[in-house]
Design a protein around this motif. Structure first.
Motif, mmCIF file in Angstrom:
data_model
loop_
_atom_site.group_PDB
_atom_site.id
_atom_site.type_symbol
_atom_site.label_atom_id
_atom_site.label_comp_id
_atom_site.label_asym_id
_atom_site.label_seq_id
_atom_site.Cartn_x
_atom_site.Cartn_y
_atom_site.Cartn_z
ATOM 1 N N ARG A 252 0.831 -1.209 0.000
ATOM 2 C CA ARG A 252 0.000 0.000 0.000
ATOM 3 C C ARG A 252 0.871 1.266 0.000
ATOM 4 O O ARG A 252 0.521 2.270 -0.627
ATOM 5 N N TYR A 253 1.999 1.191 0.707
ATOM 6 C CA TYR A 253 2.894 2.346 0.757
ATOM 7 C C TYR A 253 3.428 2.665 -0.644
ATOM 8 O O TYR A 253 3.452 3.830 -1.061
ATOM 9 N N LEU A 254 3.850 1.631 -1.362
ATOM 10 C CA LEU A 254 4.402 1.863 -2.695
ATOM 11 C C LEU A 254 3.325 2.268 -3.699
ATOM 12 O O LEU A 254 3.607 2.985 -4.659
ATOM 13 N N GLN A 255 2.106 1.821 -3.474
ATOM 14 C CA GLN A 255 1.022 2.265 -4.349
ATOM 15 C C GLN A 255 0.761 3.755 -4.165
ATOM 16 O O GLN A 255 0.461 4.467 -5.126
ATOM 17 N N ALA A 256 0.896 4.223 -2.923
ATOM 18 C CA ALA A 256 0.683 5.647 -2.637
ATOM 19 C C ALA A 256 1.922 6.486 -2.934
ATOM 20 O O ALA A 256 1.816 7.686 -3.209
ATOM 21 N N ARG A 262 13.551 3.848 -0.813
ATOM 22 C CA ARG A 262 14.362 4.270 0.326
ATOM 23 C C ARG A 262 13.479 4.561 1.543
ATOM 24 O O ARG A 262 13.801 4.171 2.668
ATOM 25 N N GLY A 263 12.361 5.226 1.333
ATOM 26 C CA GLY A 263 11.452 5.497 2.431
ATOM 27 C C GLY A 263 10.860 4.220 2.997
ATOM 28 O O GLY A 263 10.757 4.060 4.219
ATOM 29 N N LEU A 264 10.500 3.301 2.120
ATOM 30 C CA LEU A 264 9.934 2.034 2.571
ATOM 31 C C LEU A 264 10.955 1.237 3.369
ATOM 32 O O LEU A 264 10.634 0.653 4.412
ATOM 33 N N ALA A 265 12.203 1.203 2.885
ATOM 34 C CA ALA A 265 13.258 0.466 3.589
ATOM 35 C C ALA A 265 13.465 1.028 4.988
ATOM 36 O O ALA A 265 13.654 0.279 5.953
ATOM 37 N N SER A 266 13.396 2.341 5.114
ATOM 38 C CA SER A 266 13.565 2.970 6.422
ATOM 39 C C SER A 266 12.435 2.598 7.369
ATOM 40 O O SER A 266 12.656 2.277 8.538
#
Length: 301
Positions: A252-256, A262-266
């Motif tokens: 869902r994060y990557l869809q938005a 990088r943000g997701l990995a953090s």
């Protein structure tokens, strides 16, 4: 004889307040075993005659002959196990043969766990909120809204939660590889945590375990899995584990936020961007849609 006992069990569950969907799911699971038993042995289902090997053969039949999904098999196994737990208490069976049978293992060779669809997410949240258990609501909202691992979830202390009117954060102090990170909280997660903390007996003790069960601090991973199974049943969706909610958050994060690895990995506590690349892999359905767009764009019929 077995059919009448199944109905007695269902009636007992109904008196306990189980939802109609849960009752139907349990009935279907046990009736599936009863049908297999009748076909295999040529006689009606008799709980007193069932042995662990019968359960193992039944699970193998579903895997190899029916090609049933692991989630479906797991649901049926849970239903049968709960039936026999009741049967033992009633003196109908001496032991619970399901306890000696292996649970279904998911395919470890698959590239990634499957995320819940948006429809299933909504069904899950409705089922959890309908129960009005503030702890369960907070746990599910945290898993869905932060992507924390179940081990990180269970290690949280009261002081790791910071909730303000317009902001908030969750501090993971014992992440994988001793990873320390702070995760911003969305409004639904803040609200769920705030309402739960208002009922916490040690809400003013920052070192107190955040999650409490009937017997004290909640520390057993299986307890979280059982909770999720309960709400999956009530929501009418396939069984899933805590890691599925972690993957759902990532998807869902990557869809938005397309491309923000990088943000997701953090947020997920990964040191390498390569680790989160798995969340960008398209599903078979997505690949099929892309192929259709290729055909449409090329003008081929």
């Amino acid at each position: 004889m077995g059919k009448e006992q199944i109905e007695e069990w269902i009636e007992d569950l109904e008196r306990q307040g189980k939802s109609p969907h849960t009752l139907n799911a349990y009935r279907r699971g046990v009736e599936h075993f009863a049908k297999w038993n009748r076909t295999t042995y040529g006689e009606e289902f008799d709980p007193s005659k069932v042995i662990p090997r019968d359960v193992r053969d039944w699970l193998a039949f579903q895997q190899t002959m029916e090609k049933a999904k692991p989630a479906t098999i797991s649901l049926r196994r849970v239903a049968l196990g709960r039936f026999f737990r009741w049967a033992v208490k009633q003196g109908i069976a001496r032991t619970n043969p399901v306890e000696e049978s292996p649970s279904i293992r998911w395919d470890r060779n698959s590239r990634k766990p499957k995320a819940l669809s948006e429809q299933d997410v909504r069904k899950l949240l409705r089922a959890v909120h309908a129960e009005a258990n503030l702890r369960d609501i907070a746990m599910v909202e945290v898993l869905l809204g932060t992507g924390v691992r179940v081990s990180e979830l269970l290690a949280l202390k009261v002081g790791d939660v910071e909730v303000k009117q317009r902001s908030g954060s969750l501090t993971v102090r014992r992440g994988k590889m001793a990873n320390f990170r702070r995760i911003p909280l969305t409004a639904p997660v803040r609200k769920a945590l705030q309402e739960y903390l208002e009922t916490h007996p040690e809400d003013d003790n920052p070192d107190a375990p955040l999650w409490l069960g009937q017997r004290g601090p909640l520390s057993d991973r299986s307890a979280v899995s059982r909770m999720l199974q309960k709400y999956a049943l009530r929501a009418g969706i396939d069984f899933f584990g805590p890691h599925t909610l972690r993957h759902t958050f990532a998807t869902r994060y990557l869809q938005a936020n397309p491309g923000d690895l990088r943000g997701l990995a953090s947020l997920l506590g990964h040191a390498s961007l390569a680790t989160v690349m798995v969340y960008t892999e398209p599903s078979e359905e997505e690949l099929a849609k892309r192929m259709e767009r290729v055909e449409a764009g090329s003008g081929m019929v």
